[in-house]
Structures are given as C-alpha cells and as structure tokens.
Design an enzyme around this catalytic site. Sequence first.
Site, short mmCIF file in Angstrom:
data_model
loop_
_atom_site.label_atom_id
_atom_site.label_comp_id
_atom_site.label_asym_id
_atom_site.label_seq_id
_atom_site.Cartn_x
_atom_site.Cartn_y
_atom_site.Cartn_z
N SER A 263 0.77 -1.23 -0.03
CA SER A 263 -0.14 0.15 -0.14
C SER A 263 0.87 1.32 0.01
O SER A 263 2.04 1.13 0.16
CB SER A 263 -0.94 -0.11 1.18
OG SER A 263 -0.18 0.37 2.22
N LYS A 264 0.29 2.27 -0.20
CA LYS A 264 0.81 3.60 -0.12
C LYS A 264 1.79 3.95 0.89
O LYS A 264 2.72 4.71 0.80
CB LYS A 264 -0.01 4.82 -0.49
CG LYS A 264 -0.85 4.51 -1.81
CD LYS A 264 -1.74 5.81 -2.19
CE LYS A 264 -2.38 5.75 -3.39
NZ LYS A 264 -2.84 6.80 -4.09
N ARG A 265 1.02 3.46 2.31
CA ARG A 265 1.81 3.87 3.45
C ARG A 265 3.05 2.99 3.86
O ARG A 265 3.71 3.44 4.46
CB ARG A 265 0.71 3.56 4.63
CG ARG A 265 -0.31 4.51 4.43
CD ARG A 265 -0.29 5.63 5.53
NE ARG A 265 -1.14 6.69 5.00
CZ ARG A 265 -0.81 8.23 5.40
NH1 ARG A 265 0.37 8.38 5.96
NH2 ARG A 265 -1.41 9.06 4.85
N ASP A 266 3.07 1.68 2.93
CA ASP A 266 4.09 0.71 3.29
C ASP A 266 5.43 1.14 3.07
O ASP A 266 6.58 1.10 3.83
CB ASP A 266 4.12 -0.43 2.48
CG ASP A 266 2.76 -1.31 3.09
OD1 ASP A 266 2.28 -1.22 4.09
OD2 ASP A 266 2.22 -2.20 2.24
#
Length: 507
Positions: A263-266
């Site tokens: 995901s974007k946050r990873d």
Amino acid sequence: MSKPVRVRFAPSPTGPLHMGGVRTALYNYLFAKKNNGTFIIRIEDTDQTRFVPGAQDYIMDALNWCGIMPTEGPGIGGDYGPYIQSERKAMYRPYAEELVKNDKAYYAFDTAEELEEMREQAKKMGMPNWQYNAVTRTAMKNSLTLPSSEVERLLEEEVPYVIRMKMPRNHDVRFHDLIRGWVVVNTNNLDDKVLFKSDGMPTYHLANIVDDHTMEISHVIRGEEWLPSAPLHVMLYDAFGWDTPEFAHLPLLLRPDGNGKLSKRDGDRLGFPVFPTDWVTEEGELYSGYREKGYFPGAFLNMLALLGWNPGTAQELFSLDELTQVFTLERVSKAGAKFDPDKTKWFQQQYLRQQSNSELVDTLNTLCEGKYSKEQLTVVCDLMKERATFVADMLIDGSYLVEKPLRFDEETIAKKWKPETTFIMQEWKEVVTNLSQFDADAIESAFKNFLAEKELGIGAVLLPFRLTITGVGAGPGMFDIASFLGKEEVLDRMEEGLKRIISLTHA
Ligand code: GLU
C-alpha cells in the site's frame, strides 16, 4: 482482419501514482508497442470529491521520467479526445438515458436518509450488508415501483435522482480474461450499481465503458482490484449492444513478506519508495520516490516488468526496447507478485555498471557542481563503479579519491590496529619513500617484498595502509588507489593518517 490494438491507462487523479500503477502503465505500453498498437492515457476524474490538485501533472511527469509516454492523452492530443472525463461530462447522460429507455437501467429517487434508514433496518433484522438489488429495489422509490405519472412529475420538478443498473436476477455473467481464463459470476451476487449520479456526473463504471467503447479500446489491461467490477462492465457492454474488449487483470503487488497488498503507506514505513517520484502532500508530508533516491528509470522499469511477468528464460536484464519485443500477456501470472527491495537495488547496480564512464562522469560533474576535474571523476568511476548502487555513492564512498579523508573509521581501527602496527607502518612508509616508480604494479611488488622480508601476513599491512590513506577499512584495490593519488600525496596521507590514528588509539 483483427481490430487495431488500442490500450489505455486510466488513472484517477486521487493522489500520486503508486508503483503498481506504473506497472499497469508499463504493461499497457509494452503490449501496445509489441502489437503495433496505440497507448492512450485517460484521466478518470468523475469522482470530484476525491480529486487531488497536482495529481494529474504528477502522473504525466512520472510516466515521462519512466520513458513510457502515451501517444494519445491530455496535453498530447489524439482523435478520440478529450481524454479527461470531466471534460467529456456532456456526453454521458444520453447513454444513461438510453439504458433507461431500453429497460436496462432506472431512475432512483431515494434520498441518502432513506437509504440509510433501509440499511439500519436491515442491520436490525440481522442483514448487515444491505444492497440495492433485484430483490430490494421492489420496495424502493424508483421508476420501476412508482407510477409513470409520478416519475414524470419528479423529473419535471427536478427532484434529485440517480440512474441505477437494472441487474437481472440469477443470470450467469461469463467473460474471458487473458490472464485468468474464464470467469463466471452470478448476478444474484451483484447489486444495482449507480451509473449516473445526482450531480450530473457518470460514475466510474458508466464513464469507463462509454469511453472504452468510443475510444475503440481493444484490450483493457488493469489491476486485479477491478476484477469485481468486470461482470458489471460486461453487462453494460451487453446492455448497449456493444462488443466487449479483451480483458486482462494484472496480479496484485504484495508486501516483501507476502503479507497483503503493497500500500501507499508501506513504502517509507518499510524503508523503500512506493512512488516513482517524490510526492509532497498539501500538508507538506513527503512520500519518497525512486527518481529522487537516485534510481535510473530503466532499472525501475526493468524491476517492475518482472513483478508479475516472466520471459520464460533466466534473463533478468532487459532494456525497454527488449521488453517491447518479448512481452506477452500470456506470461503474466495470476498470483500476486512479492515486491523485493533488495532485488530492486540489484537492478540499479546492474544498470549503473552498464553506464559508460563518460555518461557517469557527466552526472557526477553535475552532482559535484564542477568541483573536481573530469580526470579525477573518471578515476572515481573506474574504481568505484563496481561497488556502488547509486551514482552519488561513488563520490560519497570514494570521496578519499579526491580529498584527504576527514573521518577515520574508529570501529575498524579499534579492532584491527595492533600495538605493533604503528611501527610496521613507519617501516612501510620508508619503503614507499624510496620507491622510484609509482604505478600500481611497482607498489604491489615492493609491498610483497616488504611482507616477505618482515615475515608479515598481508592483513597486517594492507588494512592499516588502507586506513591511513582512505580512513576506511574497505574499498577498491589499494595499489590502484595509491598510484592514482601519487607518491607525494600518499606519503603526505601516511604521515597525517598515522598521527590521527595514533591519537585515536590512545584516546
Ligand atoms: N480509474 C480506474 C483507476 O483508477 C481505472 C480502472 C480501469 O482501468 O478500468 O485505476
């Protein structure tokens, strides 16, 4: 004759482009090139509530950096424009109306509050996932349940409405996916999706189908997250009486441990970028990108190409041109592809090694703003290229090639500098002083003689020699370094280095 290949990458400008999105764009690009087709970009911005300023420019800039620019799209042109859905707004309503007229869709006048109430009631009755569908629509406020005079009145009075798909009951939707094979979904599992919203905009589903049809898209190549929408899309093509394009749903990109979608946050959390280029949010938060980390676009694309596709051979390094020749959708796998940050670095290293010294010297010259001569930088490349991952590493790790070392690696000194080492170094310095020739071979043979004469092992002299000259315990061939620096500089550094090291060992 089969239809010309026309494929599109259709991002929504809801934020920066995730590297999964870049892979989707890449596969579309490769497929188009391989089949003498056209690669198109269409901006899907029908959901105005999720619009993020700057996202469209970001996407175009990222594709440009990667070198996979479409040949039709906003700011590029083409015969099928406009390529931004909000600029096509006026054309969708007639299509939605056509479906209503043909009994494939209907007007629904239920207010948000009424829908919420239905959901609440259903929840109380033990049905937490209430849906507007073939069963429930009979109890709702729509053009299927209301008398036609009432429908006309509501329309005339401009009471807000949406247009919903009239999903038939118990019908098997079948379609073929080039990666997944046959997919069958029963319409009892599908709801009556909104096709046209009360704000006068189509939803993603309607706009997507109308545009793919009117832009004569031959193959829809997109991420697996859109697979659940595909049965509705197939039903829509049917409802309009249009041919469906071919579908290919690409596997998900997974986290390095295989545990869930990347995901974007990873990225920044796990220590690697998930975006092609830096993205700064309106709040000033920075999400790092491959470009700014120093990756070559070729290395980034090569890595992405192999995340979910394989050439069927052991070859791993492919230029973009080579990829366009060998890429096929048949070799894209169904299973999710685990992202590997170490492998990504490996690709970057290989691409760095493939660069010619003159290209690298130019980049280094820009990086150091002309501080060092081209001759110095050429040696930096010669000696450091094989050991570096990024161009800048060569100057950072090899800074001692162009300047005296500022820092000495105290940890290595503490471990390796023995009480007798200072004396050995002083003797070796005598030998160096007396050398008449100073090329790498001459220094090496003098060094070997010195070891033999003093009955010393190589480690007892080479590492301390390196430490006094470079300040660090590892690097390229020491005799190459010494010969490049020249006798005077080497003696100077030995003098200075010994002083520094002695002060450190006595500290
Ligand atoms: N707008 C969708 C997205 O943001 C496109 C899905 C598709 O390619 O049909 O990914």
